[in-house]
Motif scaffolding. Structure first.
Motif, PDB file in Angstrom:
ATOM      1  N   GLN A  66       0.827  -1.207   0.000  1.00 35.57           N
ATOM      2  CA  GLN A  66       0.000   0.000   0.000  1.00 35.57           C
ATOM      3  C   GLN A  66       0.865   1.262   0.000  1.00 35.57           C
ATOM      4  O   GLN A  66       0.561   2.229  -0.703  1.00 35.57           O
ATOM      5  N   HIS A  70       1.097   4.012  -2.979  1.00 33.73           N
ATOM      6  CA  HIS A  70       0.845   5.428  -2.696  1.00 33.73           C
ATOM      7  C   HIS A  70       1.970   6.307  -3.253  1.00 33.73           C
ATOM      8  O   HIS A  70       1.701   7.357  -3.870  1.00 33.73           O
ATOM      9  N   HIS A  74       1.623   9.138  -6.311  1.00 34.07           N
ATOM     10  CA  HIS A  74       2.013  10.525  -6.054  1.00 34.07           C
ATOM     11  C   HIS A  74       3.064  10.988  -7.075  1.00 34.07           C
ATOM     12  O   HIS A  74       2.952  12.100  -7.637  1.00 34.07           O
TER      13      HIS A  74
END
Length: 300
Positions: A66, A70, A74
């Protein structure tokens, strides 16, 4: 520019930089705040980078999927429009995912290697369990041939099945839980379905025990051979199952039946001899009791 000065200009929405277009005198001011908060609205195209960015270094020592996803999302928003940097970022992201999956697979294989080894089916508890269970299977055959009167009853009673499955779960604890997980036994399953899958696991464990040592559980294999014969399984299939050690061959099966018949005849004679002895003893007791309580004087 120091970091504190940049943070001050960014928070005040006053700091930025000017861009001069080629062959013109036009200059535009871009604020840091607008660039950071609008990564897809303001894009700059210029000369490609002469060196690659170290994306692998950003994901180093990170093993949370996770978190890695992420970071990837980004950075991908910041690099939107740059095909080269986006492809390098995607390659680094997939490489890290592959490393994580490989590590998890190695850990799973290490756990599975601890479930089955050369000592799994040769421990003293396993050998003792197989010996007692095999003797019980022999007793079931003898009971069926000597005292069986109801043809609707199974060869082994359901209560005995449940008791043996409970013992097998204790003897082969790791293997039992592993095979149950393979059959996807969950708490939401009905009791009938769980019992059905547990019987499958028990039969599978006994088959693995036979594969590990084909000399063990001979009467259990005779159970399966008799069932296959009763179900009408053809000889070619029974040859294959006997080759893998699941069942007995037809020759060994018939030899076992002959041995059982001889054993039953011996047991019958022994039981009759005991019954005859009991009858003679009871007859003597009756005679002596009559003498002791006969009318007249007491017997001495």
């Amino acid at each position: 520019m120091s970091e504190s000065q940049f943070e001050t200009l960014f928070n005040n929405k006053s700091g930025g930089f000017r861009v001069c277009f080629a062959n013109t005198d036009v200059k535009l001011m871009f604020k840091w705040y607008d660039i950071v908060n609008s990564p897809r609205d303001i894009m700059f195209f210029g000369k490609p980078f002469s060196m690659n960015r170290p994306f692998d270094y950003l994901l180093q020592n990170k093993f949370n999927l996770q978190y890695i996803h992420h970071v990837f999302r980004h950075l991908s928003e910041q690099l939107y429009g740059d095909s080269k940097m986006s492809s390098l970022l995607y390659a680094a992201y997939q490489k890290k995912r592959s490393i994580i999956f490989e590590k998890s697979m190695n850990e799973a294989l290490a756990r599975e290697n601890g479930i089955y080894d050369d000592q799994t089916f040769s421990t003293p508890r396993a050998q003792s369990f197989c010996k007692i269970f095999n003797n019980h299977c022999q007793y079931c055959f003898m009971y069926c041939m000597s005292e069986f009167q109801d043809y609707s009853l199974p060869l082994m009673l359901e209560e005995d099945w449940n008791n043996w499955m409970t013992l097998a779960e204790d003897v082969y604890n790791k293997q039992w839980r592993f095979l149950l997980s393979l059959r996807n036994v969950t708490s939401s399953d009905s009791e009938e379905l769980v019992a059905y899958k547990k019987r499958q696991v028990f039969c599978q464990l006994m088959t693995l025990q036979r594969v590990a040592n084909y000399k063990s559980l001979g009467y259990w294999a005779l159970f399966l051979s008799t069932a296959y014969y009763g179900w009408g399984v053809r000889g070619s299939a029974t040859v294959a199952t006997s080759f893998w050690g699941v069942t007995n061959s037809t020759k060994y099966r018939d030899a076992k039946y002959s041995a059982l018949l001889l054993l039953i005849d011996y047991v019958r004679k022994r039981v009759l001899r005991k019954q005859r002895t009991c009858l003679c003893t009871f007859d003597n007791i009756v005679v002596v009791s009559g003498l002791l309580h006969q009318r007249g004087r007491s017997s001495k």
